[in-house]
Scaffold this active site. Structure first.
Site, PDB file in Angstrom:
ATOM      1  N   SER A 198      13.110  -4.308 -53.373  1.00 54.36           N
ATOM      2  CA  SER A 198      12.679  -4.655 -54.734  1.00 54.36           C
ATOM      3  C   SER A 198      11.237  -4.237 -55.011  1.00 54.36           C
ATOM      4  CB  SER A 198      12.814  -6.161 -54.947  1.00 54.36           C
ATOM      5  OG  SER A 198      14.111  -6.603 -54.634  1.00 54.36           O
TER       6      SER A 198
HETATM    7  N1  SAH Z   1      15.615  -8.600 -50.598  1.00 56.42           N
HETATM    8  C1  SAH Z   1      15.787  -7.196 -50.271  1.00 56.42           C
HETATM    9  C2  SAH Z   1      16.245  -6.364 -51.462  1.00 56.42           C
HETATM   10  C3  SAH Z   1      17.671  -6.413 -51.484  1.00 56.42           C
HETATM   11  S1  SAH Z   1      18.611  -5.398 -52.573  1.00 56.42           S
HETATM   12  C4  SAH Z   1      14.532  -6.604 -49.661  1.00 56.42           C
HETATM   13  O1  SAH Z   1      13.513  -7.292 -49.597  1.00 56.42           O
HETATM   14  O2  SAH Z   1      14.583  -5.449 -49.229  1.00 56.42           O
HETATM   15  C5  SAH Z   1      20.013  -6.487 -52.617  1.00 56.42           C
HETATM   16  C6  SAH Z   1      20.770  -6.609 -51.348  1.00 56.42           C
HETATM   17  O3  SAH Z   1      21.810  -7.562 -51.568  1.00 56.42           O
HETATM   18  C7  SAH Z   1      21.459  -5.325 -50.901  1.00 56.42           C
HETATM   19  O4  SAH Z   1      21.078  -5.000 -49.612  1.00 56.42           O
HETATM   20  C8  SAH Z   1      22.943  -5.681 -50.985  1.00 56.42           C
HETATM   21  O5  SAH Z   1      23.733  -5.052 -50.001  1.00 56.42           O
HETATM   22  C9  SAH Z   1      22.917  -7.185 -50.814  1.00 56.42           C
HETATM   23  N2  SAH Z   1      24.105  -7.901 -51.300  1.00 56.42           N
HETATM   24  C10 SAH Z   1      24.874  -7.643 -52.373  1.00 56.42           C
HETATM   25  N3  SAH Z   1      25.851  -8.541 -52.494  1.00 56.42           N
HETATM   26  C11 SAH Z   1      25.691  -9.420 -51.453  1.00 56.42           C
HETATM   27  C12 SAH Z   1      26.394 -10.594 -51.028  1.00 56.42           C
HETATM   28  N4  SAH Z   1      27.467 -11.044 -51.681  1.00 56.42           N
HETATM   29  N5  SAH Z   1      25.957 -11.246 -49.932  1.00 56.42           N
HETATM   30  C13 SAH Z   1      24.861 -10.803 -49.242  1.00 56.42           C
HETATM   31  N6  SAH Z   1      24.168  -9.696 -49.601  1.00 56.42           N
HETATM   32  C14 SAH Z   1      24.574  -9.021 -50.703  1.00 56.42           C
END
Ligand code: SAH
Length: 243
Positions: free
Chosen positions: A94
């Site tokens: 993000s």
């Molecule tokens: N917080 C992260 C950014 C994440 S982007 C950082 O600091 O880098 C969002 C993430 O959520 C992605 O990696 C995606 O694969 C994950 N995601 C999507 N749906 C999800 C779910 N149902 N459970 C867990 N993770 C999920």
């Protein structure tokens, strides 16, 4: 050893050492600049978000966590730009301003237990590690989850525990949580997460369809269990999948 080797080897070692120190300094400088940019953006958007400044502990964490170690090598030079970056598997780390704002909204205390849904690179979890007692984070894309686990261990973020799975269901074993952060956009607030939030706890979650406007919501569960929701600002996140 010939004379020229006796001169050459220390010379190479010196150049190598200097470039290493120099690069580390450079990243720290760029990180400090990024933090200033976040402070300016927060002041500008204060009327909209209701937060004119970000807590000093959150800012200190943003200044300490090496974002360049959470991105793929080809993105290292962009690590301190205030924007999301690709981390593979169609996912992103993000935007730093959004990481700071979401963290700030939860008002995490040193005794808090926090749940994150969407580990991604592990960066947000590392920021939280410096502020909370324990951080539990769930990622649905297995290789990303494994990579983040390895990275968080290598960088010694000992308060963070990772798991591969569908974060829609939360992580019952460590519930209830003082704060829950969801870093992927849901079409509605998952009821298991609502249940796993402590009375008095806070949840930040982007809600909305993938290509329509999503809003970052701050949800507060009062001590008597009643729930209030504040719309903070329009955002764009990758979708919460699974369930
Ligand atoms: N917080 C992260 C950014 C994440 S982007 C950082 O600091 O880098 C969002 C993430 O959520 C992605 O990696 C995606 O694969 C994950 N995601 C999507 N749906 C999800 C779910 N149902 N459970 C867990 N993770 C999920």
């Amino acid at each position: 050893m010939t004379l020229w080797l006796r001169i050459l080897i220390p010379a190479i070692a010196l150049v190598w050492l200097y470039s290493g120190v120099h690069a580390a300094d450079d990243f720290a400088l760029r990180r400090a600049r990024m933090v200033k940019e976040i402070a300016a953006l927060t002041a500008d958007s204060g009327t909209e978000t209701g937060r004119h400044a970000i807590d000093a502990r959150v800012m200190a964490a943003m200044e300490q966590v090496p974002r360049h170690k959470f991105v793929p090598p080809e993105q290292e030079h962009n690590a301190y730009e205030n924007r999301p970056l690709p981390i593979g598997y169609g996912q992103t780390i993000s935007q730093p301003y959004i990481v700071a704002l979401m963290t700030d909204l939860m008002m995490v205390k040193p005794t808090d237990v926090v749940l994150e849904v969407g580990t991604g690179s592990g960066y947000q979890a590392a920021i939280l590690a410096g502020l909370a007692r324990a951080v539990y984070t769930i990622e649905i894309v297995e290789p990303l989850g494994m990579q983040a686990q390895e990275r968080l261990q290598r960088l010694a973020y000992k308060q963070v525990e990772t798991k591969v799975g569908d974060g829609y269901y939360g992580w019952e074993a460590h519930a209830p949580y003082d704060a829950i952060i969801v870093t992927a956009a849901a079409s509605y607030v998952p009821s298991p997460l609502m249940r796993q939030l402590k009375p008095g706890g806070k949840m930040v979650i982007p809600v909305g369809a993938q290509f329509l406007t999503q809003y970052l919501l701050l949800i507060e569960k009062s001590d008597d269990g009643t729930v209030s929701t504040k719309q903070i600002l329009p955002v764009r996140f990758v979708p919460l999948v699974g369930h």
